[in-house]
Design an enzyme around this catalytic site. Sequence first.
Site, PDB file in Angstrom:
ATOM      1  N   TYR A  83      14.283 -42.122 -21.226  1.00 35.79           N
ATOM      2  CA  TYR A  83      15.154 -41.317 -22.084  1.00 35.79           C
ATOM      3  C   TYR A  83      16.622 -41.504 -21.702  1.00 35.79           C
ATOM      4  O   TYR A  83      17.482 -41.719 -22.565  1.00 35.79           O
ATOM      5  CB  TYR A  83      14.728 -39.854 -21.922  1.00 35.79           C
ATOM      6  CG  TYR A  83      15.542 -38.839 -22.669  1.00 35.79           C
ATOM      7  CD1 TYR A  83      15.494 -38.766 -24.048  1.00 35.79           C
ATOM      8  CD2 TYR A  83      16.326 -37.922 -21.976  1.00 35.79           C
ATOM      9  CE1 TYR A  83      16.226 -37.799 -24.727  1.00 35.79           C
ATOM     10  CE2 TYR A  83      17.048 -36.952 -22.648  1.00 35.79           C
ATOM     11  CZ  TYR A  83      17.005 -36.897 -24.025  1.00 35.79           C
ATOM     12  OH  TYR A  83      17.721 -35.936 -24.681  1.00 35.79           O
ATOM     13  N   GLY A  96      13.502 -29.738 -35.346  1.00 34.58           N
ATOM     14  CA  GLY A  96      13.347 -29.607 -33.901  1.00 34.58           C
ATOM     15  C   GLY A  96      14.107 -28.418 -33.341  1.00 34.58           C
ATOM     16  O   GLY A  96      14.622 -27.575 -34.090  1.00 34.58           O
ATOM     17  N   GLN A  97      14.154 -28.383 -32.016  1.00 39.53           N
ATOM     18  CA  GLN A  97      14.756 -27.235 -31.319  1.00 39.53           C
ATOM     19  C   GLN A  97      16.222 -27.052 -31.692  1.00 39.53           C
ATOM     20  O   GLN A  97      16.653 -25.946 -32.014  1.00 39.53           O
ATOM     21  CB  GLN A  97      14.632 -27.429 -29.799  1.00 39.53           C
ATOM     22  CG  GLN A  97      15.108 -26.222 -29.007  1.00 39.53           C
ATOM     23  CD  GLN A  97      15.408 -26.534 -27.547  1.00 39.53           C
ATOM     24  OE1 GLN A  97      15.507 -27.686 -27.143  1.00 39.53           O
ATOM     25  NE2 GLN A  97      15.561 -25.486 -26.756  1.00 39.53           N
ATOM     26  N   ASP A 112      12.198 -40.429 -42.398  1.00 37.19           N
ATOM     27  CA  ASP A 112      11.997 -41.043 -41.089  1.00 37.19           C
ATOM     28  C   ASP A 112      13.334 -41.649 -40.653  1.00 37.19           C
ATOM     29  O   ASP A 112      13.859 -42.550 -41.314  1.00 37.19           O
ATOM     30  CB  ASP A 112      10.906 -42.116 -41.240  1.00 37.19           C
ATOM     31  CG  ASP A 112      10.705 -42.930 -39.975  1.00 37.19           C
ATOM     32  OD1 ASP A 112      11.456 -42.742 -38.994  1.00 37.19           O
ATOM     33  OD2 ASP A 112       9.785 -43.773 -39.981  1.00 37.19           O
ATOM     34  N   GLY A 162      16.088 -34.974 -38.238  1.00 42.26           N
ATOM     35  CA  GLY A 162      15.420 -34.250 -37.154  1.00 42.26           C
ATOM     36  C   GLY A 162      15.754 -32.775 -37.217  1.00 42.26           C
ATOM     37  O   GLY A 162      15.943 -32.118 -36.198  1.00 42.26           O
ATOM     38  N   LYS A 204      19.792 -42.949 -23.831  1.00 41.67           N
ATOM     39  CA  LYS A 204      20.995 -42.141 -24.112  1.00 41.67           C
ATOM     40  C   LYS A 204      22.256 -42.844 -23.609  1.00 41.67           C
ATOM     41  O   LYS A 204      23.288 -42.832 -24.286  1.00 41.67           O
ATOM     42  CB  LYS A 204      20.862 -40.746 -23.489  1.00 41.67           C
ATOM     43  CG  LYS A 204      19.893 -39.846 -24.235  1.00 41.67           C
ATOM     44  CD  LYS A 204      20.367 -39.531 -25.654  1.00 41.67           C
ATOM     45  CE  LYS A 204      19.417 -38.635 -26.420  1.00 41.67           C
ATOM     46  NZ  LYS A 204      19.775 -38.494 -27.831  1.00 41.67           N
ATOM     47  N   ASP A 211      13.328 -34.336 -41.958  1.00 41.33           N
ATOM     48  CA  ASP A 211      12.511 -34.591 -40.766  1.00 41.33           C
ATOM     49  C   ASP A 211      11.260 -35.329 -41.238  1.00 41.33           C
ATOM     50  O   ASP A 211      11.041 -35.469 -42.443  1.00 41.33           O
ATOM     51  CB  ASP A 211      12.134 -33.263 -40.070  1.00 41.33           C
ATOM     52  CG  ASP A 211      11.932 -33.451 -38.565  1.00 41.33           C
ATOM     53  OD1 ASP A 211      11.134 -34.336 -38.189  1.00 41.33           O
ATOM     54  OD2 ASP A 211      12.560 -32.732 -37.781  1.00 41.33           O
ATOM     55  N   ILE A 212      10.430 -35.754 -40.281  1.00 44.54           N
ATOM     56  CA  ILE A 212       9.182 -36.417 -40.679  1.00 44.54           C
ATOM     57  C   ILE A 212       8.089 -35.399 -41.008  1.00 44.54           C
ATOM     58  O   ILE A 212       7.008 -35.753 -41.437  1.00 44.54           O
ATOM     59  CB  ILE A 212       8.655 -37.406 -39.603  1.00 44.54           C
ATOM     60  CG1 ILE A 212       8.631 -36.740 -38.228  1.00 44.54           C
ATOM     61  CG2 ILE A 212       9.477 -38.679 -39.587  1.00 44.54           C
ATOM     62  CD1 ILE A 212       7.889 -37.544 -37.177  1.00 44.54           C
ATOM     63  N   ARG A 213       8.370 -34.129 -40.732  1.00 41.77           N
ATOM     64  CA  ARG A 213       7.420 -33.067 -41.097  1.00 41.77           C
ATOM     65  C   ARG A 213       8.226 -31.855 -41.572  1.00 41.77           C
ATOM     66  O   ARG A 213       9.425 -31.776 -41.289  1.00 41.77           O
ATOM     67  CB  ARG A 213       6.578 -32.665 -39.890  1.00 41.77           C
ATOM     68  CG  ARG A 213       7.464 -32.146 -38.774  1.00 41.77           C
ATOM     69  CD  ARG A 213       6.743 -31.945 -37.455  1.00 41.77           C
ATOM     70  NE  ARG A 213       7.731 -31.902 -36.380  1.00 41.77           N
ATOM     71  CZ  ARG A 213       8.361 -30.811 -35.953  1.00 41.77           C
ATOM     72  NH1 ARG A 213       8.111 -29.631 -36.490  1.00 41.77           N
ATOM     73  NH2 ARG A 213       9.251 -30.854 -34.975  1.00 41.77           N
TER      74      ARG A 213
END
Length: 314
Positions: free
Chosen positions: A143, A12-13, A53, A9, A147, A35-37
């Site tokens: 979410y 991401g941010q 993934d 990941g 967590k 990441d996936i992209r």
Amino acid sequence: MGKSILILGACGQIGTELTLELRKKYGDHDVVASDIREGGSDLMASGPFELLDATNYAAIEDVVMHYEIEEVYLMAAMLSATAEKFPTRAWNLNMSSLFNVLNLGKEKKIDKIFWPSSIAVFGPNTPKENTPQNTVMEPSTVYGISKLSGERWCEYYHKKFGVDVRSIRYPGLISWKTAPGGGTTDYAVEIYHEALKHGKYSCFLEPDTFLPMMYIDDAIRATITLMEYNSGNLTIRSSYNLAAMSFSPHEIAQSIEPHIPDFKMDYTPDFRQQIADSWPGSIDDAFARKDWGWTPKFDLAATTKEMLKHLEEK
Ligand code: SER
């Protein structure tokens, strides 16, 4: 010599800034982003990248073996607002990616894991101010449920299998390099973009909704400090409370006014108000301070200054 690190990941941010900082510290070649992209140009150009993934155990294992990875940071997740819309997908992504990484630890294929938790583990019955490390935890969001379950699994894998997993309950994170996606605290990022672009912002939370927040530089420094700390000092293997500041939409708007005097804010609360109302207003992070010397550097005024400066340059 650096150590080999894999970030899942990474686009991401948090992942983007964490990857760049780890590359600075340990060397570009030793920090593998995935990441996936594909991600931003800074991230893609500065070191190795794998399309990966986080729910695919075999694929992660291949990358871990190929690069002789020692540490994994699992930053892939579906955040609070999006998870309310896709509960099953959120549960599957958030839990299966964690199990994959914990099981790599259990199999001794990696030495150390970072996994982010969140203030979302708390719920409406949790004491709202100065929320302690150990308290009532009855999250009411998809979410938050994922967590809190994740935290229990981290502690379990540590106790039962000796997995060296470390975690932080991040507050809302404010950053400018990469946009956050699908969070309830993200109004505190959008507001700066809109203030610069349009001089106004329509906030999806009420003016007096206080939430715990942190500037990204503090969050990255906390994460790397915790990961580098001597394992014997760490008394929490679920996830550490972490705090920097706490403010409301009204207060962040006020902090922007000296920089953009005509800035206007109005309020159109939506379903995210209910999520925010279930979370703490402020956090007691005494364990992080005591166990690994945590102190934040950025308050709201400093965050606003940084955000407006960097977004303007961008
Ligand atoms: N910032 C996250 C969210 O709003 C909480 O961890 O979903």
